[in-house]
Design a protein around this motif. Structure first.
Motif, PDB file in Angstrom:
ATOM      1  N   GLN A 115      -1.408   8.301  -3.255  1.00  0.00           N
ATOM      2  CA  GLN A 115      -0.871   7.034  -3.754  1.00  0.00           C
ATOM      3  C   GLN A 115      -0.779   7.028  -5.279  1.00  0.00           C
ATOM      4  O   GLN A 115       0.199   6.525  -5.843  1.00  0.00           O
ATOM      5  CB  GLN A 115      -1.739   5.879  -3.254  1.00  0.00           C
TER       6      GLN A 115
ATOM      7  N   LYS B 205      -3.483   0.113  10.365  1.00  0.00           N
ATOM      8  CA  LYS B 205      -3.927  -0.116   8.993  1.00  0.00           C
ATOM      9  C   LYS B 205      -5.286  -0.802   8.993  1.00  0.00           C
ATOM     10  O   LYS B 205      -6.172  -0.435   8.223  1.00  0.00           O
ATOM     11  CB  LYS B 205      -2.912  -0.956   8.219  1.00  0.00           C
ATOM     12  N   ARG B 206      -5.452  -1.809   9.837  1.00  0.00           N
ATOM     13  CA  ARG B 206      -6.722  -2.524   9.916  1.00  0.00           C
ATOM     14  C   ARG B 206      -7.851  -1.587  10.330  1.00  0.00           C
ATOM     15  O   ARG B 206      -8.950  -1.617   9.757  1.00  0.00           O
ATOM     16  CB  ARG B 206      -6.597  -3.683  10.901  1.00  0.00           C
TER      17      ARG B 206
ATOM     18  N   ASP C 106      -8.613   0.599   7.404  1.00  0.00           N
ATOM     19  CA  ASP C 106      -9.301  -0.195   6.373  1.00  0.00           C
ATOM     20  C   ASP C 106     -10.799  -0.278   6.665  1.00  0.00           C
ATOM     21  O   ASP C 106     -11.633  -0.144   5.761  1.00  0.00           O
ATOM     22  CB  ASP C 106      -8.730  -1.615   6.312  1.00  0.00           C
TER      23      ASP C 106
ATOM     24  N   PRO D 186      -0.986   2.028   3.380  1.00  0.00           N
ATOM     25  CA  PRO D 186      -0.063   0.904   3.554  1.00  0.00           C
ATOM     26  C   PRO D 186       0.650   0.968   4.903  1.00  0.00           C
ATOM     27  O   PRO D 186       0.888   2.058   5.443  1.00  0.00           O
ATOM     28  CB  PRO D 186       0.933   1.082   2.399  1.00  0.00           C
TER      29      PRO D 186
ATOM     30  N   ASP E   6      -7.378   3.684   2.821  1.00  0.00           N
ATOM     31  CA  ASP E   6      -6.302   2.784   2.438  1.00  0.00           C
ATOM     32  C   ASP E   6      -4.946   3.438   2.705  1.00  0.00           C
ATOM     33  O   ASP E   6      -4.566   4.384   2.011  1.00  0.00           O
ATOM     34  CB  ASP E   6      -6.434   2.425   0.949  1.00  0.00           C
TER      35      ASP E   6
ATOM     36  N   LYS F  87      -5.997   8.616  -1.697  1.00  0.00           N
ATOM     37  CA  LYS F  87      -5.947   7.966  -3.018  1.00  0.00           C
ATOM     38  C   LYS F  87      -5.093   8.779  -3.983  1.00  0.00           C
ATOM     39  O   LYS F  87      -4.277   8.228  -4.737  1.00  0.00           O
ATOM     40  CB  LYS F  87      -7.343   7.785  -3.591  1.00  0.00           C
TER      41      LYS F  87
ATOM     42  N   ASP G 171     -10.451  10.081   2.145  1.00  0.00           N
ATOM     43  CA  ASP G 171     -10.237   8.966   1.212  1.00  0.00           C
ATOM     44  C   ASP G 171      -9.692   9.448  -0.117  1.00  0.00           C
ATOM     45  O   ASP G 171      -8.767   8.861  -0.687  1.00  0.00           O
ATOM     46  CB  ASP G 171     -11.527   8.163   1.026  1.00  0.00           C
TER      47      ASP G 171
END
Length: 259
Positions: free
Chosen positions: A36, A57-58, A61, A68, A66, A33, A29
């Motif tokens: 991005q 992606k789902r 999530d 895209p 995260d 992060k 994670d």
């Protein structure tokens, strides 16, 4: 040894690097992060052709990761791009799931079992004898044999299970025709991915957990390579190959400070 440029783009495998059996690997994670936040181009790659990028992606999530949709690159997408570049608007008989059929529809391909241009084999959990028989007959009749990826086994909670490469071997034995594999370690998948994010191999890195797909794909594409120990490889297994990764690290968490 030629000194490499600073890493300005990152490609990373998903299973064994960011997640393991539906659980995020510690540091994944924070790694995503920071990528991005940095604005550097990146892609999460997978040889699994079952799911669409939206599906993946789902799933990510739900694990608190995260990514895209546009930063997810699958062997199904690479396969669709390849056949579209070879024969635009063609036809294919497909053995696979929604990730593959959706990718092919999006480039204008039509699914057909009547004199198709291609027989395209992807990942599925429901390989049927009827479909494999149809595949053999279509290839013998002239359909070009394409596979999304060469992985012979895939992971499951109960242990390894047969994957695309194993089924491809069965069809190849029955037809005498070897398939063309699009997914890793084919550099084609890497080059198309780099083009998608506007990056160049001279200053890009590949992070993976497998020597035979991730590291080899990165090596043959001219990328700096990082092998993590959170997936299928061990430090002892590295010596079994005639090539080595640029770096070996314990996990994705060790790469956060390099972004």
């Amino acid at each position: 040894m030629t000194e490499r440029r600073p890493i300005e783009a990152w490609l990373t495998d998903m299973d064994g690097v960011l997640v393991q059996e539906g659980v995020p690997i510690p540091g994944a994670d924070a790694f995503l992060k920071k990528l991005q936040d940095s604005g550097k181009p990146f892609l999460v790659l997978t040889n699994n052709s079952i799911y669409t990028p939206r599906d993946l992606k789902r799933r990510l999530d739900l694990m608190g990761l995260d990514v895209p949709v546009d930063n997810i690159w699958t062997s199904a997408l690479a396969t669709a791009q390849f056949v579209d570049s070879q024969r635009p608007g063609g036809t294919a008989y497909v053995i696979g799931e929604a990730g593959l059929t959706t990718a092919l529809h999006e480039v204008g391909y039509t699914m057909s079992d009547v004199d198709p241009d291609y027989l395209i084999l992807g990942e599925t959990r429901v390989y049927s004898f009827e479909a494999m028989t149809k595949a053999v007959r279509l290839i013998n009749a002239g359909a070009k044999f394409i596979c999304t990826n060469p992985d012979e086994t895939g992971p499951s909670a109960e242990g390894p299970l047969p994957a695309t490469g194993s089924v491809a071997a069965l069809i190849a034995k029955a037809t005498g025709k070897e398939p063309y594999f699009i997914g890793k370690p084919n550099p084609l998948m890497m080059r198309h991915g780099l083009n998608k994010i506007g990056a160049h191999s001279e200053n890009a890195a590949m992070v993976g957990d497998r020597m035979d797909t991730d590291v080899l794909a990165g090596l043959e594409s001219g990328l700096e390579t990082f092998l993590v120990m959170t997936g299928l490889s061990s430090r002892e297994s590295i010596g079994q190959y005639p090539y080595t990764p640029t770096h070996v690290v314990e996990s994705i968490a060790d790469l956060i400070d390099l972004i």
